[in-house]
Write an enzyme that holds these catalytic residues in place. Structure first.
Site, PDB file in Angstrom:
ATOM      1  N   ARG A   5      -1.672  -4.749   3.908  1.00 47.34           N
ATOM      2  CA  ARG A   5      -1.310  -3.906   5.035  1.00 47.34           C
ATOM      3  C   ARG A   5       0.108  -4.183   5.492  1.00 47.34           C
ATOM      4  NH1 ARG A   5      -1.833  -4.018  11.334  1.00 47.34           N
ATOM      5  NH2 ARG A   5      -0.823  -6.007  11.005  1.00 47.34           N
TER       6      ARG A   5
ATOM      7  N   ARG B   2       0.839  -1.207   0.000  1.00 50.97           N
ATOM      8  CA  ARG B   2       0.000   0.000   0.000  1.00 50.97           C
ATOM      9  C   ARG B   2       0.877   1.262   0.000  1.00 50.97           C
ATOM     10  NH1 ARG B   2      -1.660   1.113   6.130  1.00 50.97           N
ATOM     11  NH2 ARG B   2      -0.222  -0.328   7.117  1.00 50.97           N
TER      12      ARG B   2
ATOM     13  N   SER C   9      -4.673   5.058   6.306  1.00 49.89           N
ATOM     14  CA  SER C   9      -4.487   3.608   6.160  1.00 49.89           C
ATOM     15  C   SER C   9      -4.301   3.215   4.703  1.00 49.89           C
ATOM     16  CB  SER C   9      -5.688   2.848   6.718  1.00 49.89           C
ATOM     17  OG  SER C   9      -5.840   3.112   8.080  1.00 49.89           O
TER      18      SER C   9
ATOM     19  N   GLU D 238     -19.017   3.101   1.372  1.00 52.08           N
ATOM     20  CA  GLU D 238     -18.288   2.481   0.260  1.00 52.08           C
ATOM     21  C   GLU D 238     -19.125   2.333  -0.999  1.00 52.08           C
ATOM     22  OE1 GLU D 238     -18.543   1.252   3.344  1.00 52.08           O
ATOM     23  OE2 GLU D 238     -16.554   1.733   4.145  1.00 52.08           O
TER      24      GLU D 238
HETATM   25  C1  TPP Z   1     -18.074  -0.827   6.250  1.00 47.89           C
HETATM   26  C2  TPP Z   1     -16.869  -0.340   6.946  1.00 47.89           C
HETATM   27  N1  TPP Z   1     -16.106   0.614   6.364  1.00 47.89           N
HETATM   28  C3  TPP Z   1     -14.986   1.046   6.972  1.00 47.89           C
HETATM   29  C4  TPP Z   1     -14.600   0.543   8.168  1.00 47.89           C
HETATM   30  C5  TPP Z   1     -13.326   1.006   8.822  1.00 47.89           C
HETATM   31  N2  TPP Z   1     -13.644   1.789  10.020  1.00 47.89           N
HETATM   32  C6  TPP Z   1     -13.590   1.265  11.266  1.00 47.89           C
HETATM   33  S1  TPP Z   1     -14.046   2.334  12.461  1.00 47.89           S
HETATM   34  C7  TPP Z   1     -14.313   3.570  11.332  1.00 47.89           C
HETATM   35  C8  TPP Z   1     -14.745   4.944  11.811  1.00 47.89           C
HETATM   36  C9  TPP Z   1     -16.171   5.022  12.039  1.00 47.89           C
HETATM   37  O1  TPP Z   1     -16.545   6.072  12.844  1.00 47.89           O
HETATM   38  P1  TPP Z   1     -17.112   5.805  14.320  1.00 47.89           P
HETATM   39  O2  TPP Z   1     -17.753   4.488  14.333  1.00 47.89           O
HETATM   40  O3  TPP Z   1     -17.900   6.985  14.715  1.00 47.89           O
HETATM   41  O4  TPP Z   1     -15.743   5.686  15.123  1.00 47.89           O
HETATM   42  P2  TPP Z   1     -15.359   6.111  16.648  1.00 47.89           P
HETATM   43  O5  TPP Z   1     -16.329   7.099  17.140  1.00 47.89           O
HETATM   44  O6  TPP Z   1     -15.355   4.865  17.472  1.00 47.89           O
HETATM   45  O7  TPP Z   1     -13.981   6.680  16.548  1.00 47.89           O
HETATM   46  C10 TPP Z   1     -14.047   3.108  10.045  1.00 47.89           C
HETATM   47  C11 TPP Z   1     -14.153   3.915   8.824  1.00 47.89           C
HETATM   48  C12 TPP Z   1     -15.418  -0.444   8.750  1.00 47.89           C
HETATM   49  N3  TPP Z   1     -15.108  -1.024   9.923  1.00 47.89           N
HETATM   50  N4  TPP Z   1     -16.537  -0.864   8.127  1.00 47.89           N
END
Ligand code: TPP
Ligand code: MG
Lengths: 320, 276
Positions: free
Chosen positions: A175, A18, A45, A66
């Site tokens: 990754r 990546r 990432s 997505e």
């Molecule tokens: C469908 C999907 N897309 C991307 C991710 C990667 N991802 C994991 S947590 C996150 C941030 C989401 O925001 P939130 O749930 O509000 O996070 P927090 O408040 O816990 O920081 C992302 C994009 C995922 N887990 N699932």
């Protein structure tokens, strides 16, 4: 082929594919003002940092969305952009597969789908994030190019090459850091497999992070008097069937290895050519119809039997 | 349970979250720490569950949609008696039932595997609808995050719940204003989540998600709604209880170093003295 002289030593430089993508994207963007990049809340990432710094106005953040990512990229392509749409492989092309098929594939838009976290190498995040089905679901889409570069340098080359084609493309990245096998001088052409090591008893066909253990296995087999060829199948589609037929005729046996389910991936693609054009005995090594789990990357590859040891053993079994 | 006991319990859970993530070397402290008060109230005061019988037919269902904050769920389940507390430090290790994102088949007490965002509310809707068809009294509580409200799937479920008047469904949203790439209102503005749910036909409640009394009251109010689904928009401080993590999106998904963990545990222990 000329390989990194440090390849089988402790000094070998390791880098994630990546990261190579991130560098290639900047180079492609400098060469063509139409290159744009999108992400779904994963800018760092997916290694977009340098691109965002240099081309902030060509960066598009869609949030955690997505399906929107894929379809917006399709629209951008329709008005002349060359979009690189990034997320983890599980979500892109996993979550948004139908949007990719219809709005990018069927529309024949030159969108580059970039999945930076594929396979077991995702490690501790566990099975929900370990895309082991992404080759299968992308290579069935008509006209879709599927690339799985073996190291960071090749990932950079593949990115630059993908930007220059009009094809919908899936770039399968990782990754984890992997040994740098090639140099900037190594040639790269989409659709042209690389015979990395010649041999006469068996051919190992590998892609992505499995090329390195395939080469180590070939070294080991050499010590036992078994001459193993190794092919880097960095383009899973369009598949270089000429290279496969040549290898089958020369060595009479083929072992494939991939960081992916054994169903529908590299092994299946190779087998489709082998059974139709040059039937020879084959072994397909990969994830045996299972989900992954959390753990250190190295532990996971050992647990699921995806190491140089199993590759060598598969070759020995075929030679019995 | 009384306020003081719940407060102490949440503090214990926060300390365990720090230990688990430090030992694992990766994971998500921001959301986990922020939601400790809500998880404590749910498991020690609200949900009808029986740890020795995690599959009891009359249990309430809890669906964690934003699976990355599972450290808070695991720590809560352990302290509630679902499995030994000493297992917590196996988080994310090879062979552990405490997978990096929850795996339903690995651990008793989990209703759904999750991690990929945006599909928990749909599963909770399916459970709630199925229960209504059978005239069963179990409640379904679904925890979601603000980031997941950027996923179309979430809004598909919001429509569904309103259409079928899923009064047995309570959603709690971790409105902490952060996600991976920054502040939610900069990454992809969500605006007033409450107004949106109201427009979609839900009963809406807005609370301080780190105030135990607020949480208790909101759950009681939601529980009493008989003709539509309820949502509790919980304004939560991400990283709550650890000064250098609070409100910093950079702590969404990285483990503390040994030194940072020591500092965090010290702060949490100090806060505990204040409650006692
Ligand atoms: C469908 C999907 N897309 C991307 C991710 C990667 N991802 C994991 S947590 C996150 C941030 C989401 O925001 P939130 O749930 O509000 O996070 P927090 O408040 O816990 O920081 C992302 C994009 C995922 N887990 N699932
Ligand atoms: Mg959030």
């Amino acid at each position: 082929m000329k390989l990194n002289p440090d390849l089988f030593t402790d000094k070998v430089k390791k880098e994630a594919t990546r990261i190579g993508f991130g560098l290639g994207l900047v180079a492609a963007a400098r060469a063509d003002k139409n290159v744009v990049a999108l992400t779904a809340d994963l800018a760092a990432s997916t290694a977009l940092g340098d691109f965002i710094k240099e081309f902030p106005e060509r960066f598009i953040q869609v949030g955690v969305a997505e399906q929107n990512l894929a379809a917006v990229a399709s629209g951008l392509a329709h008005v002349g952009k060359i979009p690189f749409a990034t997320s983890f492989s599980m979500f892109n092309p996993g979550r948004n597969w139908e949007q990719i098929r219809t709005t990018i594939g069927y529309n024949n838009q030159p969108v580059k789908i970039v999945g930076t976290h594929s396979g077991l190498g995702v490690g501790e995040d566990g099975a929900t994030h370990q895309a082991l089905e992404d080759i299968a679901i992308t290579r069935v889409i008509p006209g879709m190019v599927v690339l799985s570069p073996c190291d960071a340098i090749q990932a950079k080359q593949a990115t630059i090459a993908a930007a220059k084609t009009a094809s919908p493309t899936y770039l399968r990245l990782n990754r984890q850091r992997v040994p740098t096998i090639f140099s900037e001088d190594t040639s790269f052409e989409i659709g042209k497999a690389q015979l990395v090591r010649d041999g006469k008893d068996v051919t190992i066909i590998a892609a992505g992070p499995m090329l390195y253990p395939a080469l180590v296995a070939a070294e080991e087999l050499g010590k036992e008097g078994i001459s193993a060829a190794v092919i880097n199948m960095h383009t899973i589609k369009p598949l270089d069937s000429r290279a496969i037929v040549t290898a089958a005729r020369k060595t009479g046996r083929i072992v494939t290895v991939e960081d992916h389910q054994i169903h529908g991936g590299l092994g299946s693609a190779v087998a489709e050519v082998v059974v139709q054009e040059c039937p020879v005995p084959m072994n397909i090594l990969g994830m045996p119809d299972k989900y992954g789990e959390s753990g250190h990357v190295e532990q996971l590859f050992v647990k699921f039997g995806l190491t140089e040891k199993e590759i060598a053993q598969m070759c020995r079994v075929l030679l019995r | 349970m009384e306020l003081k006991a719940l407060t102490l319990q949440a503090n214990t859970i926060r300390q365990d979250i720090i230990r688990m993530l430090t030992e694992a070397g990766s994971g998500h402290p921001g959301g986990s720490l922020g939601m400790a008060d809500i998880f404590t109230v749910l498991y020690f005061d609200f949900l009808s569950i029986n740890p020795p019988k995690p599959d009891a037919i009359d249990r309430d269902y809890l669906v964690l949609s934003n699976g990355h904050i599972c450290p808070v769920l695991y720590a809560t389940l352990a302290h509630r008696g679902f499995f030994p507390v000493k297992k917590l430090v196996t988080l994310r290790k090879l062979g552990s039932p405490l997978q990096g994102h929850p795996h339903r088949e690995a651990l008793p007490g989990l209703e759904s595997s999750s991690g990929p965002l945006g599909s928990g509310l749909s599963q909770a809707c399916g459970m709630a609808k199925g229960l209504l068809i059978d005239g069963r009294k179990n409640r379904v509580v679904c925890l979601t995050s603000d980031g997941e409200h950027q996923e179309g799937n979430t809004w598909e479920a919001v429509l569904f719940a309103a259409k079928y008047r899923l009064s047995n469904l309570i959603e709690i949203i971790d409105r902490n204003n952060i996600q991976i790439d920054g502040r939610t209102e900069e990454v992809m503005p969500l605006g007033s989540i409450r107004d949106k749910y109201h427009a979609f036909g839900w009963h809406t409640i807005e609370i301080d998600g780190n105030d135990i009394n607020d949480i208790k009251k909101a759950l009681a109010e939601a529980d009493a709604v008989a003709d539509k689904p309820s949502v509790i928009v919980a304004h939560v401080v991400p990283g709550k209880g650890v000064s250098f993590m609070e409100n910093q999106y950079q702590w969404h998904g990285k483990a503390p170093s040994k030194e940072e963990a020591a500092q965090a545990l010290l702060e949490l222990a100090k806060a505990r003295e204040g409650f006692s």
